[in-house]
Design an enzyme around this catalytic site. Structure first.
Site, mmCIF file in Angstrom:
data_model
loop_
_atom_site.group_PDB
_atom_site.id
_atom_site.type_symbol
_atom_site.label_atom_id
_atom_site.label_comp_id
_atom_site.label_asym_id
_atom_site.label_seq_id
_atom_site.Cartn_x
_atom_site.Cartn_y
_atom_site.Cartn_z
ATOM 1 N N ASP A 14 1.837 5.028 0.181
ATOM 2 C CA ASP A 14 1.290 6.137 0.960
ATOM 3 C C ASP A 14 1.576 7.447 0.233
ATOM 4 O OD1 ASP A 14 0.009 7.368 3.029
ATOM 5 O OD2 ASP A 14 1.634 7.126 4.480
ATOM 6 N N LYS B 16 0.872 -1.174 0.000
ATOM 7 C CA LYS B 16 0.000 0.000 0.000
ATOM 8 C C LYS B 16 0.910 1.226 0.000
ATOM 9 C CE LYS B 16 -3.679 2.460 2.320
ATOM 10 N NZ LYS B 16 -3.081 3.709 1.878
ATOM 11 N N GLU C 136 2.837 1.349 5.619
ATOM 12 C CA GLU C 136 1.465 1.574 6.062
ATOM 13 C C GLU C 136 0.619 0.309 6.035
ATOM 14 O OE1 GLU C 136 -2.370 4.446 5.198
ATOM 15 O OE2 GLU C 136 -0.753 4.380 3.732
#
Length: 179
Positions: A11, A9, A154
């Site tokens: 960020d 993921k 994250e």
């Protein structure tokens, strides 16, 4: 689960890029034009083997350890929380991690399964420099989650292998945050 792909993921700012005859336009999920904020990505068309394409990805700024940093992204763009503006830091380079291919030279790929779109993306994207292929790991969610946790990222994204592209949130793509 072998029916799911897992990715880091990133960020940063989610951005769909529209490439048309050598011109690039980056658009946010809210349909805001991000192109003026990331002028260095106007050369994105040179990283794609094709004339017209639509890509989905994330614009990020990496920290000194190579991790995406939303704080550095805010410094780069001059946008702080609650709409507060500061002087943008142009010395922080933006990178574009591409994770999906929606259209290529006359072919709408949104109804094609994700695993096939990822395969096509890998073939048409010249990875490196400011544009990077966002890799995935089939069926290895727990291992990727553990690695992301160890690297203080994250989280990860789980995506169903055969999912079609949807322009809204769906159960076919799931955020798994590290808290």
């Amino acid at each position: 689960n072998p029916n799911w792909l897992f990715e880091i993921k990133w960020d940063g700012y989610r951005a769909v890029s529209f490439i048309e005859d050598g011109h690039v336009r980056l658009v946010s999920r809210n349909h805001n034009d991000l192109t003026p904020r990331f002028r260095e990505l106007e050369s994105l068309h040179t990283a794609v083997k094709g004339t017209n394409a639509i890509l989905d990805g994330e614009v990020v700024v990496l920290d000194e350890e190579g991790r995406p940093s939303f704080s550095l992204m805010q410094q780069r763009t001059g946008m702080r929380s609650h709409g507060r503006k500061v002087t943008p830091r142009s010395d922080l380079p933006a990178l574009y991690y591409v994770f999906d291919l929606l259209y290529l030279d006359g072919y709408d790929l949104r109804r094609v399964g994700l695993d096939e779109r990822k395969r096509a993306l890998r073939e048409v994207l010249n990875d490196g420099g400011l544009v990077r292929y966002s890799d995935h790991y089939a069926g290895q969610g727990i291992a990727l989650f553990d690695a992301a946790k160890q690297k203080n990222l994250e989280g990860i994204i789980a995506k169903k292998c055969n999912s079609c592209y949807e322009e809204r949130r769906s159960r076919e793509w799931q955020k798994i945050k590290i808290t």
